[in-house]
Design a protein around this motif. Sequence first.
Motif, PDB file in Angstrom:
ATOM      1  N   ASP A   1      -2.431  61.215  66.157  1.00  0.00           N
ATOM      2  CA  ASP A   1      -0.897  60.253  66.233  1.00  0.00           C
ATOM      3  C   ASP A   1       0.465  59.809  65.884  1.00  0.00           C
ATOM      4  OD1 ASP A   1      -0.840  58.633  63.241  1.00  0.00           O
ATOM      5  OD2 ASP A   1       0.323  59.938  62.582  1.00  0.00           O
TER       6      ASP A   1
ATOM      7  N   ARG B   1       0.450  66.080  58.055  1.00  0.00           N
ATOM      8  CA  ARG B   1       1.273  65.712  59.167  1.00  0.00           C
ATOM      9  C   ARG B   1       0.717  67.068  60.377  1.00  0.00           C
ATOM     10  NH1 ARG B   1       1.393  59.773  59.186  1.00  0.00           N
ATOM     11  NH2 ARG B   1       1.735  59.286  57.142  1.00  0.00           N
TER      12      ARG B   1
ATOM     13  N   PHE C   1      -2.251  62.680  53.544  1.00  0.00           N
ATOM     14  CA  PHE C   1      -2.093  63.555  54.900  1.00  0.00           C
ATOM     15  C   PHE C   1      -2.161  64.566  55.060  1.00  0.00           C
ATOM     16  CE2 PHE C   1      -1.197  58.629  54.857  1.00  0.00           C
ATOM     17  CZ  PHE C   1      -1.938  57.699  56.050  1.00  0.00           C
TER      18      PHE C   1
ATOM     19  N   THR D   1       4.420  71.330  59.636  1.00  0.00           N
ATOM     20  CA  THR D   1       4.064  70.149  59.485  1.00  0.00           C
ATOM     21  C   THR D   1       5.611  68.944  59.847  1.00  0.00           C
ATOM     22  OG1 THR D   1       5.328  69.998  57.890  1.00  0.00           O
ATOM     23  CG2 THR D   1       2.826  70.566  57.350  1.00  0.00           C
TER      24      THR D   1
ATOM     25  N   VAL E   1      -2.373  64.084  62.630  1.00  0.00           N
ATOM     26  CA  VAL E   1      -2.883  63.577  61.220  1.00  0.00           C
ATOM     27  C   VAL E   1      -4.495  64.018  60.804  1.00  0.00           C
ATOM     28  CG1 VAL E   1      -3.539  61.274  61.414  1.00  0.00           C
ATOM     29  CG2 VAL E   1      -1.927  61.890  59.391  1.00  0.00           C
TER      30      VAL E   1
END
Length: 115
Positions: free
Chosen positions: A101, A37, A35, A70, A106
């Motif tokens: 998300d 993020r 991932f 992030t 994401v």
Amino acid sequence: MWRDTPEYLGELLIWEIEDYLTAQTAQPERARVAFIRLADEWAAASIGAELETGGSFYAAAKRADSLGMTIPGDMFGVVTRDEHPEIFKAVPGTTFPPIPDGDGYVIIRLVAFEP
């Protein structure tokens, strides 16, 4: 009972091939993913554009983190078919575009399917 060795070995090879093909057609229910993020839509668009032009997923993740784009969370995880069915139509190495998300966005990269 006597068997012709080459014929018997040929049968074993066929069984192994059948087992391999059966295993390949099994539908996995879990996948290992990575991932990135991201905090907001601008960060998602920026990193997404970098990845679309062939940038490295992990280099993009490092750059996003160093620029404060992030949000906290694990970089690696496991998802199920129920959570992200689109992932199970792809091949390992596929990176998906940013999706909303929680409070951010994401970007998901398929690493491998779990048996």
